[in-house]
Scaffold this active site. Structure first.
Site, short mmCIF file in Angstrom:
data_model
loop_
_atom_site.label_atom_id
_atom_site.label_comp_id
_atom_site.label_asym_id
_atom_site.label_seq_id
_atom_site.Cartn_x
_atom_site.Cartn_y
_atom_site.Cartn_z
N SER A 129 133.63 17.98 63.80
CA SER A 129 133.89 17.36 62.50
C SER A 129 133.18 18.15 61.40
CB SER A 129 133.46 15.89 62.55
OG SER A 129 133.99 15.16 61.47
N ASP B 40 145.01 13.60 64.09
CA ASP B 40 143.65 13.62 63.55
C ASP B 40 143.70 14.05 62.09
OD1 ASP B 40 141.03 14.02 62.81
OD2 ASP B 40 140.48 15.20 64.57
N HIS C 230 140.41 11.17 66.00
CA HIS C 230 139.22 11.96 65.67
C HIS C 230 138.02 11.57 66.52
CE1 HIS C 230 136.91 14.68 63.18
NE2 HIS C 230 136.03 13.74 62.92
#
Length: 278
Positions: A191, A243, A256
């Site tokens: 991320s 995502d 995600h």
């Protein structure tokens, strides 16, 4: 307490239901598209200047100031050409995106994993992807360290497109290479940590960068973007279909949250091949 219970329930459900491999994972995309390209270029990690007419959605005034501050630091160190403009395109909307080392000091080992956790995760290795990578690697062959000091992994770092943490990762890469000149380095991040990993590799000194045999990223906002002076065949990207973060829009969806359970086995296998074949 309700939020903690909800998150725990989500991860428990994924652990139970997720298959061992995910057919929707994009193992490595050759080129970036849309906002992923724009924000990667803004960070200068691609070695490209952002287009004069580039725009991106999201961000804050504080984020723009943070980006300029850290680009200025990198330029003052000669890591960005002195004649490059450091202008940052204005976001279309103003809202938040939806030197110590982590771990203990250890002797040099043949391989080293340097990892950047996702937004809001605590500890050097975070609470999702990082621990599963660490658990899957041989303790006799690998040192594992997460970026901690200089990288708070907060929402402000998203608005700074990972540049503050990127400098911390850059310094960790260079320190590792200096202290362990024979170790093979794999850099990874999840991320926001994926942006941190991109930026750290991009701005590391050539002698340190030469020890990096692979970059493995999960839920990457810079999805598919190249890294300047780094072989794209050494980049492994795990981005699930659906995502929203992987589009560079920072939209948190269920997909995600599933990388730790679905993709870490394949990532570990790729990392082992990277250090074995380099």
């Amino acid at each position: 307490m309700v939020r903690i219970a909800f998150v725990a329930a989500v991860f428990a459900a994924v652990a139970t239901a997720a298959p061992a491999s995910n057919p929707h994972a994009l193992q490595r995309r050759q080129t970036c598209t849309g906002q992923s390209c724009v924000i990667a270029d803004i960070s200068r990690s691609t070695g490209r200047q952002p287009s004069p007419d580039a725009h991106f959605e999201g961000g804050t005034a504080e984020g723009t100031a943070c980006i300029k501050e850290h680009l200025t630091i990198l330029q003052s160190q000669g890591r960005i050409p002195a004649n490059d403009s450091l202008e940052v395109p204005e976001p279309r909307r103003r809202h938040l995106f939806g030197g110590g080392l982590g771990g203990s000091e250890a002797e040099c080992k043949p391989n080293t994993l340097l990892y950047a956790r996702g937004t809001g995760e605590s500890g050097a290795m975070g609470m999702s992807v990082g621990p599963r990578l660490e658990d899957g690697l041989s303790r006799t062959q690998w040192n594992v360290q997460g970026v901690l000091d200089g990288y708070p992994a907060d929402m402000a770092g998203n608005n700074c497109i990972g540049l503050n943490g990127g400098i911390a990762m850059m310094e960790l890469i260079e320190q590792t290479a200096q202290e362990c000149p024979e170790t093979k380095i794999v850099v990874s991040g999840y991320s926001q940590g994926a942006m941190v990993a991109h930026n750290g590799v991009a701005f590391a000194k050539p002698e340190a960068k030469s020890q990096i045999v692979g970059l493995v990223v999960f839920g990457d906002p810079f999805n598919g973007a190249p890294i300047k002076e780094f072989d794209s065949s050494k980049i492994k990207t795990f981005c699930h279909e659906g995502d929203g973060v992987c589009s560079g829009q920072f939209g948190i969806t269920f997909e995600h949250l599933t990388y730790a359970f679905r993709d870490t086995p394949a990532a570990i296998e790729w990392m082992e091949q990277a250090v074995g074949g380099s």
